[in-house]
Design a protein around this motif. Structure first.
Motif, PDB file in Angstrom:
ATOM      1  N   PHE A 321       0.823  -1.211   0.000  1.00  0.00           N
ATOM      2  CA  PHE A 321       0.000   0.000   0.000  1.00  0.00           C
ATOM      3  C   PHE A 321       0.861   1.268   0.000  1.00  0.00           C
ATOM      4  O   PHE A 321       0.427   2.326   0.426  1.00  0.00           O
ATOM      5  CB  PHE A 321      -0.923  -0.007   1.216  1.00  0.00           C
ATOM      6  CG  PHE A 321      -1.794  -1.229   1.289  1.00  0.00           C
ATOM      7  CD1 PHE A 321      -2.967  -1.302   0.564  1.00  0.00           C
ATOM      8  CD2 PHE A 321      -1.418  -2.314   2.064  1.00  0.00           C
ATOM      9  CE1 PHE A 321      -3.769  -2.428   0.629  1.00  0.00           C
ATOM     10  CE2 PHE A 321      -2.212  -3.456   2.135  1.00  0.00           C
ATOM     11  CZ  PHE A 321      -3.393  -3.510   1.403  1.00  0.00           C
ATOM     12  N   GLU A 322       2.089   1.154  -0.487  1.00  0.00           N
ATOM     13  CA  GLU A 322       2.970   2.306  -0.535  1.00  0.00           C
ATOM     14  C   GLU A 322       2.347   3.433  -1.348  1.00  0.00           C
ATOM     15  O   GLU A 322       1.820   3.212  -2.435  1.00  0.00           O
ATOM     16  CB  GLU A 322       4.302   1.920  -1.176  1.00  0.00           C
ATOM     17  CG  GLU A 322       5.207   1.109  -0.289  1.00  0.00           C
ATOM     18  CD  GLU A 322       6.550   0.936  -0.965  1.00  0.00           C
ATOM     19  OE1 GLU A 322       7.490   1.633  -0.565  1.00  0.00           O
ATOM     20  OE2 GLU A 322       6.648   0.115  -1.879  1.00  0.00           O
ATOM     21  N   TYR A 323       2.484   4.638  -0.839  1.00  0.00           N
ATOM     22  CA  TYR A 323       1.914   5.792  -1.526  1.00  0.00           C
ATOM     23  C   TYR A 323       2.751   6.227  -2.720  1.00  0.00           C
ATOM     24  O   TYR A 323       2.234   6.823  -3.655  1.00  0.00           O
ATOM     25  CB  TYR A 323       1.800   6.973  -0.558  1.00  0.00           C
ATOM     26  CG  TYR A 323       0.717   6.843   0.489  1.00  0.00           C
ATOM     27  CD1 TYR A 323      -0.062   5.703   0.593  1.00  0.00           C
ATOM     28  CD2 TYR A 323       0.472   7.885   1.371  1.00  0.00           C
ATOM     29  CE1 TYR A 323      -1.047   5.581   1.553  1.00  0.00           C
ATOM     30  CE2 TYR A 323      -0.517   7.793   2.334  1.00  0.00           C
ATOM     31  CZ  TYR A 323      -1.278   6.636   2.432  1.00  0.00           C
ATOM     32  OH  TYR A 323      -2.248   6.542   3.387  1.00  0.00           O
ATOM     33  N   TRP A 324       4.048   5.994  -2.685  1.00  0.00           N
ATOM     34  CA  TRP A 324       4.937   6.537  -3.715  1.00  0.00           C
ATOM     35  C   TRP A 324       5.357   5.492  -4.737  1.00  0.00           C
ATOM     36  O   TRP A 324       6.141   5.803  -5.625  1.00  0.00           O
ATOM     37  CB  TRP A 324       6.179   7.157  -3.072  1.00  0.00           C
ATOM     38  CG  TRP A 324       5.856   8.221  -2.054  1.00  0.00           C
ATOM     39  CD1 TRP A 324       4.642   8.817  -1.831  1.00  0.00           C
ATOM     40  CD2 TRP A 324       6.752   8.813  -1.116  1.00  0.00           C
ATOM     41  NE1 TRP A 324       4.724   9.739  -0.817  1.00  0.00           N
ATOM     42  CE2 TRP A 324       6.017   9.767  -0.353  1.00  0.00           C
ATOM     43  CE3 TRP A 324       8.116   8.648  -0.848  1.00  0.00           C
ATOM     44  CZ2 TRP A 324       6.585  10.531   0.659  1.00  0.00           C
ATOM     45  CZ3 TRP A 324       8.684   9.420   0.163  1.00  0.00           C
ATOM     46  CH2 TRP A 324       7.923  10.353   0.899  1.00  0.00           C
ATOM     47  N   ASN A 325       4.843   4.289  -4.592  1.00  0.00           N
ATOM     48  CA  ASN A 325       5.113   3.241  -5.574  1.00  0.00           C
ATOM     49  C   ASN A 325       3.830   2.455  -5.813  1.00  0.00           C
ATOM     50  O   ASN A 325       3.593   1.431  -5.177  1.00  0.00           O
ATOM     51  CB  ASN A 325       6.227   2.305  -5.095  1.00  0.00           C
ATOM     52  CG  ASN A 325       6.562   1.232  -6.131  1.00  0.00           C
ATOM     53  OD1 ASN A 325       5.922   1.143  -7.177  1.00  0.00           O
ATOM     54  ND2 ASN A 325       7.547   0.402  -5.836  1.00  0.00           N
ATOM     55  N   PRO A 326       2.996   2.917  -6.727  1.00  0.00           N
ATOM     56  CA  PRO A 326       1.722   2.216  -6.964  1.00  0.00           C
ATOM     57  C   PRO A 326       1.913   0.803  -7.487  1.00  0.00           C
ATOM     58  O   PRO A 326       1.034  -0.054  -7.294  1.00  0.00           O
ATOM     59  CB  PRO A 326       1.032   3.101  -8.009  1.00  0.00           C
ATOM     60  CG  PRO A 326       2.133   3.855  -8.670  1.00  0.00           C
ATOM     61  CD  PRO A 326       3.165   4.075  -7.615  1.00  0.00           C
ATOM     62  N   PHE A 327       3.047   0.532  -8.122  1.00  0.00           N
ATOM     63  CA  PHE A 327       3.299  -0.819  -8.633  1.00  0.00           C
ATOM     64  C   PHE A 327       3.315  -1.854  -7.514  1.00  0.00           C
ATOM     65  O   PHE A 327       3.096  -3.039  -7.768  1.00  0.00           O
ATOM     66  CB  PHE A 327       4.643  -0.856  -9.369  1.00  0.00           C
ATOM     67  CG  PHE A 327       4.721   0.032 -10.574  1.00  0.00           C
ATOM     68  CD1 PHE A 327       4.045  -0.283 -11.741  1.00  0.00           C
ATOM     69  CD2 PHE A 327       5.479   1.198 -10.543  1.00  0.00           C
ATOM     70  CE1 PHE A 327       4.132   0.528 -12.855  1.00  0.00           C
ATOM     71  CE2 PHE A 327       5.570   2.018 -11.649  1.00  0.00           C
ATOM     72  CZ  PHE A 327       4.889   1.696 -12.813  1.00  0.00           C
TER      73      PHE A 327
END
Length: 514
Positions: A321-327
């Motif tokens: 659920f990282e905000y800066w890595n949608p992948f």
């Protein structure tokens, strides 16, 4: 075709002017004959011919200018000149949480902070007490984080009135602060040497996660728009989960409702992951397209490594659920074909030296060098300087375009109402500098851009079809370039030993969940 029509309409308008002038010419000749005044005739004829000559020149210049522009647009949309284009490498450096006015609101010549602005504390009743806050210069490189999610964005936007920032930020005056070249000199100097885009918008009226999605996909999972809000769908889903679970004590229920992120498998989380796995990105096109040309496009995401087979662990730990890595939310990211493309952000320096720099790349900071409050913006600026210097010193400078931008407004004031092209955005203006040997030096580009404009540029350069309607309709950033002029030299500002030592401990940090 619409640009050709524009040219023809302009010409038709000028031809109409000629017909009118011709009638005037005949009238003056007739009047001159009636008065037997040959001097008056020649005087009137001279005047008419002068006007006709001016109109002719105007038509010529207009046709030349419009057809040149039309051809540029045609080239941008068809890719007719892309094979001979010197740009072989596109780098997107995405920092965090500042609006255009916050960084460039007083930059000379840019569409900056208007005079006499004063943000009302109560936008619905501004005359009740007359209390408002004016924009003010900040020299403090650190500040506390302020709200910048979907809800606060909508309140600040206030149906294009742009007068809700104090209300959205709980009356925190920091929202009205701005910086100048004394605090962020490198960014201002980049703008002076390359191109500052002062009409560049984020994609969504929301925070980091959905904007990062749009930057790589031209779309975002709908749940990501609201993900992480203190009220709304996520809390409701968390509440439903815990209120129907008899194994959770009342005390635990209260804690979980206050911290909905700790509900790792809430309905919203599951829906977000489901939507994410159905959302195609530009790298999916790189990897899975049958076209041999686009299938060979090299790419990297300079952030932190992704481990093969680690999807379930990432979901359980929250890393998905990282905000800066949608992948990180997509299962395909953890496969053998995708995972090697996600590398430590410092690998960019070795790739530049060893000749393994990819054609398309994204450079993502760790939190302390991201400029996301409370991070020190000077540290973030020096990280960016270090990356750009490395590119400029490398063999790749003469074939590279760098787009330096920020992912959301961070709660900071911007005065321009973002165009609303659909129910999610556009979002507020982002500081954006386009850097390349081939950009127009010192140019302020007023063209309307958005994160999908970067996608459009990548698609144009490598002959890729649009992913969504968003990037299909977005303006390409080509107006920032002039490929017919002599290439610009690199503008490098070396870091001091102290500056480098200050950022070095943070360059290899893994990204953590916000």
């Amino acid at each position: 075709m619409k640009y050709l029509i524009k040219v023809l309409l302009k010409v038709r308008g000028y031809m109409g002017m000629i017909r009118i002038l011709n009638k005037g010419f005949l009238y003056f000749v007739k009047q001159g004959k009636n008065k037997k005044n040959i001097n008056e005739i020649f005087s009137n004829v001279s005047m008419i011919l002068s006007v006709l000559l001016a109109v002719f020149l105007l038509i010529s210049n207009t046709i030349t200018g419009l057809t040149t522009y039309a051809q540029q647009i045609i080239n941008a949309n068809t890719g007719s000149d892309k094979n001979n284009n010197p740009i072989k490498h596109i780098v997107v450096i995405m920092q965090e949480n500042h609006s255009f006015d916050n960084y460039f609101g007083v930059y000379p010549g840019a569409n900056g902070i208007p005079k006499n602005v004063c943000m009302p504390v109560d936008p619905d009743h501004p005359s009740n007490n007359g209390h408002c806050v004016k924009p003010f210069l900040s020299t403090n490189p650190t500040s506390e984080d302020i709200p910048h999610g979907y809800q606060s964005s909508v309140v600040a936007y206030n149906n294009a009135k742009m007068n809700g920032f104090m209300l959205a930020e709980n009356e925190d005056p920091k929202t009205m602060s701005y910086y100048d070249n004394k605090t962020i000199p490198y960014y201002w100097n980049l703008a002076k040497h390359y191109v500052l885009a002062d009409n560049f918008y984020s994609s969504v009226l929301s925070y980091s996660l959905p904007n990062h999605w749009y930057a790589v996909a031209g779309q975002a999972p709908a749940t990501s728009i609201f993900y992480g809000m203190n009220t709304g769908p996520r809390v409701k889903a968390a509440g439903n989960y815990i209120n129907h679970n008899n194994n959770i004590t009342q005390l635990e229920k209260g804690r979980l409702l206050q911290r909905p992120k700790s509900i790792q498998k809430s309905l919203v989380d599951e829906e977000y992951l489901r939507e994410s796995n159905m959302t195609n990105t530009i790298v999916d096109f790189f990897m899975n397209n049958n076209n041999s040309n686009t299938n060979n496009i090299t790419w990297k995401y300079y952030d932190h490594p992704i481990h093969i087979g680690g999807y379930e662990k990432a979901v359980n730990s929250g890393m998905a659920f990282e905000y800066w890595n949608p992948f990180s939310a997509k299962g395909s990211t953890y496969t053998r074909s995708y995972a090697p493309h996600f590398v430590n952000r410092t690998q960019i320096f070795s790739d530049l030296k060893t000749g393994t720099f990819p054609q398309v790349s994204w450079v993502i900071p760790s939190a302390p060098i991201s400029e996301h409050p409370p991070a020190n913006i000077i540290l973030g600026m020096n990280w960016v300087k270090y990356v750009i210097n490395a590119i400029m010193k490398s063999q790749y400078w003469n074939s590279t375009a760098i787009i330096l931008t920020w992912d959301d407004y961070g709660g900071f004031y911007d005065h321009v109402p973002p165009p609303q092209i659909d129910k999610y955005g556009l979002g507020f203006r982002m500081p954006t500098v386009i850097i390349s040997p081939y950009v127009k030096p010192g140019y302020i580009d007023h063209t309307q851009y958005q994160f999908e404009s970067i996608l459009k540029f990548i698609e144009w350069r490598f002959g890729i079809s649009a992913l969504t309607g968003r990037d299909m309709r977005a303006n390409n950033i080509l107006n920032a370039f002039n490929f017919n002029e002599k290439p610009n030299p690199p503008y490098m500002v070396p870091l001091t030993a102290a500056e480098l030592n200050a950022i070095r401990p943070y360059m290899n940090l893994p990204k953590t969940v916000d």
